[in-house]
Structures are given as structure tokens and as C-alpha cells.
Write an enzyme that holds these catalytic residues in place. Structure first.
Site, PDB file in Angstrom:
ATOM      1  CD  GLU A 136      -2.964  -0.479   0.121  1.00 27.53           C
ATOM      2  OE1 GLU A 136      -4.191   0.104   0.302  1.00 27.53           O
ATOM      3  OE2 GLU A 136      -2.670  -0.939  -0.844  1.00 27.53           O
ATOM      4  CB  THR A 189      -5.505   7.255  -2.422  1.00 23.81           C
ATOM      5  OG1 THR A 189      -6.334   6.371  -2.869  1.00 23.81           O
ATOM      6  CG2 THR A 189      -5.169   7.375  -1.035  1.00 23.81           C
TER       7      THR A 189
END
Length: 314
Positions: A136, A189
Site C-alpha cells: 500500500e 487517494t
């Protein structure tokens, strides 16, 4: 499976809803659809290679050091003392990048579950989490666990602490159904994080803590009314909702159809609603998608029970 060069496995890992309205960066849950798939094969040639990526429209890197799936596998092999293992990966992307559905998390978890399966579960499942979090970090610049933890462990997950890492799998009430709608928009994001306020009032913080505690209590008590009252966000949603056209109209449409609560999935643009049965979830999905169409926005809609299983061999 025979010799190593013949060993292969196909793994599905699920999409996830991170934050769950009030639980920014600390709550998430998995669904059954959509999800990503990985076919992994052990080879005689040393090194981790990506054979192909399908469904990403050429957006994802084929360089093994830069792709989250292969990078996580490389880290895993180094950690178990077998860095020269030969691995060939084919990735099937079944959801868009930047969707708010935990796309990178699903791919990374599928890869880690596949290599751990091929190597006869060298590590317990929970020990795969730090490798997934590193993936991530590579994908979106933040090594958060609110997508990878539920994708890996299934069900609802609470990240109590990041330092030291303390992840708790929560009780998942039976029959809880999620309607998940992905508008054909892209919200990065990184951009969605930039607009968040870095300081909040004590009043808002106290209200948010109460909602998080209420939601966790509601899950364990299987108290739908308490879950519904707790699905309120006074800190993140008021800011991020600006990135999603007509967000509060969509929310009202969902509530009118019987949703327990409605919110942004991850950093968006996907939105979700929780409900107590399949028919209600389908009505919510249809109402939200219909309103998006009136705005000229197409979308993908899914209805799924909360996935208490996590990744699985196909």
C-alpha cells in the site's frame, strides 16, 4: 502439485470498504464482489516476474520492483530466506485503480496469499499483513491497513494501533449486506488525503469517538439500530463529499430505501450503504445508480454480504 516448476495456484482477493463512515484509517470490511485475481506459478528461473496484467488499461507497471503484487512477493521471499525463488505472476484487475474499492490492496493480498499457499503456508495469515501494508505504501504513498487487513482477514477489522501494529478482527453480524456503487470518476487517494483538515475541534473528536465505539458495539450486539445511529462522520465526510457530485442527494436516496447508513468507500469516488437484507441493498444500489445517470454519470453497482472469508483459492 508435483515439482516446483509445475506448481501453480489461482487466488481471488476481495474489494474492501475502508473507513466505514466514522472510522477514518482504523475501520474496514471486505465484500464478495468485486475483487482481483492472481495466477501464480513457481518456476526454475530465479526472480519474480510479471507475465501479464489484464484489465488495467496499461496503467500498472510491469516492473516487479514497482508493482505492488510482485514487490510484496519479493519482500515475502526475502523474509523467509528464499530470495532466489522463481515466481511468475499473471494479474487480473477486476476493478479500476483509484476507485475507493481497495484495488491495490486486493491485488497485493491475492499475491501474498498465493505465494504463501504455494510455499505450504510458511507464515500464518496475520504475518502477511506487514508485507501487504508495504505494498500500500508503494501504491498510494501511505502504508495504511484499513483495506489490506480486511482483504486479508475477512469481515470487519479494527486497526487499534499502527505503532506497534495491533489489528483486531471484529464480529460480523450475519445477514449484513452492502450495496457498493462505483461512479465512473477518478479520485486519487493522494488528492483525497490532501484536502483533509489536519486539526479538528474537541467537540467533533468526541462525537467521532462515540460513533466509532457505538459502531463496534453495534456489530457485537448485532444491534442494527445502534449501527445505524453510529454511521455518522463529522470530520472526513464533510470535506471529501465535495469530490463526489450530489453526494448528499445520493445519501438521502439510500436512506429513503432503508439503508442503515451511507458513506464514501475509502477515499472515493465509490460509495456504499449497509442494510439488513439483499432486496433492500438492491433497491439502494438501483436508486443511487439511477440518480447518477440523471447527472450523466455511469457507474458499476454491486450487492454483497460482508465477506467474512477474505482471499480464497479458486
Amino acid at each position: 502439485m508435483g515439482d516446483d516448476c509445475c506448481k501453480s495456484v489461482k487466488v481471488f482477493a476481495p474489494a474492501t470498504v475502508a473507513n466505514v463512515v466514522c472510522g477514518f484509517d482504523v475501520l474496514g470490511f471486505a465484500v464478495y464482489a468485486p475483487g482481483d485475481e492472481v495466477i501464480m506459478r513457481l518456476t526454475d528461473e530465479a526472480g519474480v516476474k510479471i507475465k501479464a496484467i489484464h484489465g488495467d488499461e496499461g496503467k500498472l507497471p510491469l516492473d516487479p520492483a514497482k508493482n505492488t503484487v510482485s514487490a510484496a512477493v519479493i519482500d515475502y521471499l526475502q523474509a523467509i530466506g528464499e530470495p532466489e525463488r522463481g515466481v511468475e505472476i499473471t494479474l487480473f484487475k477486476k476493478m479500476p485503480v483509484g476507485s475507493g474499492l481497495g484495488s491495490s490492496a486486493a491485488s497485493t493480498v491475492a499475491g501474498l496469499f498465493a505465494i504463501n499457499t504455494l510455499l505450504e503456508e510458511r507464515l500464518p495469515r496475520e504475518a502477511l499483513l506487514p508485507f501487504a501494508m508495504a505494498g500500500e505504501q508503494l501504491a498510494c504513498g501511505q502504508g495504511h491497513a484499513d483495506n489490506v487487513a480486511p482483504a486479508l482477514m475477512g469481515g470487519f477489522v479494527l486497526i487499534r494501533s499502527y505503532d506497534p501494529l495491533d489489528v483486531i478482527r471484529l464480529h460480523t453480524p450475519p445477514g449484513l449486506v452492502c450495496a457498493l456503487i462505483h461512479p465512473h470518476l477518478e479520485v486519487a487517494t493522494r488528492d483525497a488525503r490532501r484536502i483533509i483538515r489536519q486539526q479538528v475541534s474537541l467537540k467533533d473528536a468526541v462525537q467521532q469517538w462515540g460513533n466509532i465505539a457505538g459502531l463496534v458495539s453495534g456489530l457485537y450486539r448485532e444491534d442494527h439500530a445502534l449501527i445505524s445511529r453510529s454511521l455518522q462522520d463529522v470530520i472526513i465526510e464533510p470535506v471529501r463529499s465535495m469530490l463526489i457530485p450530489d453526494f448528499y442527494t445520493l445519501k438521502q436516496k439510500a436512506l429513503d430505501q432503508g439503508a442503515l447508513g451511507f458513506g464514501i468507500s475509502g477515499s472515493g469516488p465509490a460509495v456504499f450503504a449497509l442494510s439488513t437484507d439483499q432486496d433492500t441493498a438492491c433497491s439502494i444500489r438501483d436508486a443511487v445508480q439511477e440518480h447518477l445517470r440523471t447527472l450523466g454519470i455511469e457507474s458499476d453497482g454491486y450487492v454483497s454480504q460482508v465477506n467474512a472469508e477474505g482471499p480464497r483459492i479458486m
